[in-house]
Design a protein around this motif. Structure first.
Motif, PDB file in Angstrom:
ATOM      1  N   ARG A  75      68.776  70.411 101.537  1.00 39.26           N
ATOM      2  CA  ARG A  75      67.591  71.078 102.102  1.00 39.26           C
ATOM      3  C   ARG A  75      67.524  70.933 103.615  1.00 39.26           C
TER       4      ARG A  75
ATOM      5  N   ALA B  44      68.985  72.801  94.673  1.00 40.07           N
ATOM      6  CA  ALA B  44      68.834  73.031  96.110  1.00 40.07           C
ATOM      7  C   ALA B  44      69.972  73.883  96.640  1.00 40.07           C
TER       8      ALA B  44
ATOM      9  N   ARG C  34      70.083  78.071  98.068  1.00 39.10           N
ATOM     10  CA  ARG C  34      70.696  78.509  99.322  1.00 39.10           C
ATOM     11  C   ARG C  34      71.929  79.380  99.081  1.00 39.10           C
TER      12      ARG C  34
END
Length: 234
Positions: free
Chosen positions: A59, A82, A86
């Protein structure tokens, strides 16, 4: 209603507080760490694999993460999530570092070059394994946990009034910082003599005992579910 001090970083403490309320406790948030991005650049190189053992490492990674093609080997479902958020694909996710090292051992027999996305304050277990197997590791510290300057006013007031029944401690470092801040705030001796201190692991418990805590309980497993189970059993 028992008042429980939560010493985690604020983002995590808020989630823990919600769970404590659901279980009938009165949470008191007292973050002793602040999580911040380091801004460290990610090298534009080719790696045999990219490693991460925490969701925060992903993150708080900068824009350079998008250029990495993997494969990604990580610890924990949250870390995998996470990465997915992305746009990256996880090759494999292990439940803990020990399981990750076993996975790497089976996949990378020859010396390889890894990129390890990590926090500034961390254990050496994964890096020691890589060194022992002749691997090269480029380490990028994407975030750090900075010590708070002081306890929050609400937490300091509750301690002074002897209104805290229990405290949750998640790492040895944060436990040490907590007592330094509590002492600086003039917390009474009942913090050590009366409050029940719950530790995520034996490493954390050792710090609590060294600080003079009379009532230290250790979670059966190093996860929040076990920590809260110990709290409920108190």
């Amino acid at each position: 209603m028992r008042r429980v001090l939560v010493t985690r970083a604020r983002e995590d403490a808020l989630r823990t507080a919600e769970e404590l309320r659901r279980r009938g406790f009165a949470p008191l948030i007292a973050p002793v760490l602040e999580i911040v991005a380091t801004g460290a650049p990610i090298p534009a190189e080719n790696f045999d694999a990219i490693l991460a053992t925490s969701a925060r490492a992903i993150r708080y990674a900068g824009e350079g993460l998008a250029a990495l093609r993997g494969p990604f080997f990580v610890v924990g479902a949250k870390t995998a999530q996470a990465l997915a958020a992305r746009g990256a694909r996880v090759e494999a996710s292990a439940p803990d570092v020990a399981a990750l090292t076993e996975l790497l051992l089976s996949r990378f027999a020859a010396p390889s070059h890894f990129l390890y996305l990590a926090g500034r304050d961390r254990k050496d277990e994964l890096e020691s394994f890589l060194r022992s197997r002749g691997h090269a590791a480029t380490i990028v510290e994407t975030y750090e946990a900075r010590a708070a300057d002081a306890l929050g006013e609400e937490a300091a007031a509750a301690l002074a009034a002897e209104e805290v029944d229990a405290a949750l401690h998640y790492s040895a470092r944060s436990a040490s910082i907590f007592f330094a801040l509590a002492d600086a705030a003039g917390a009474p001796e009942t913090l050590r003599a009366r409050v029940a201190h719950h530790a995520l692991s034996e490493d954390v418990a050792r710090v609590l005992r060294a600080a003079g805590c009379a009532h230290v309980r250790v979670a059966a497993a190093p996860d929040q579910a076990s920590l809260l189970a110990a709290l409920e059993a108190q």
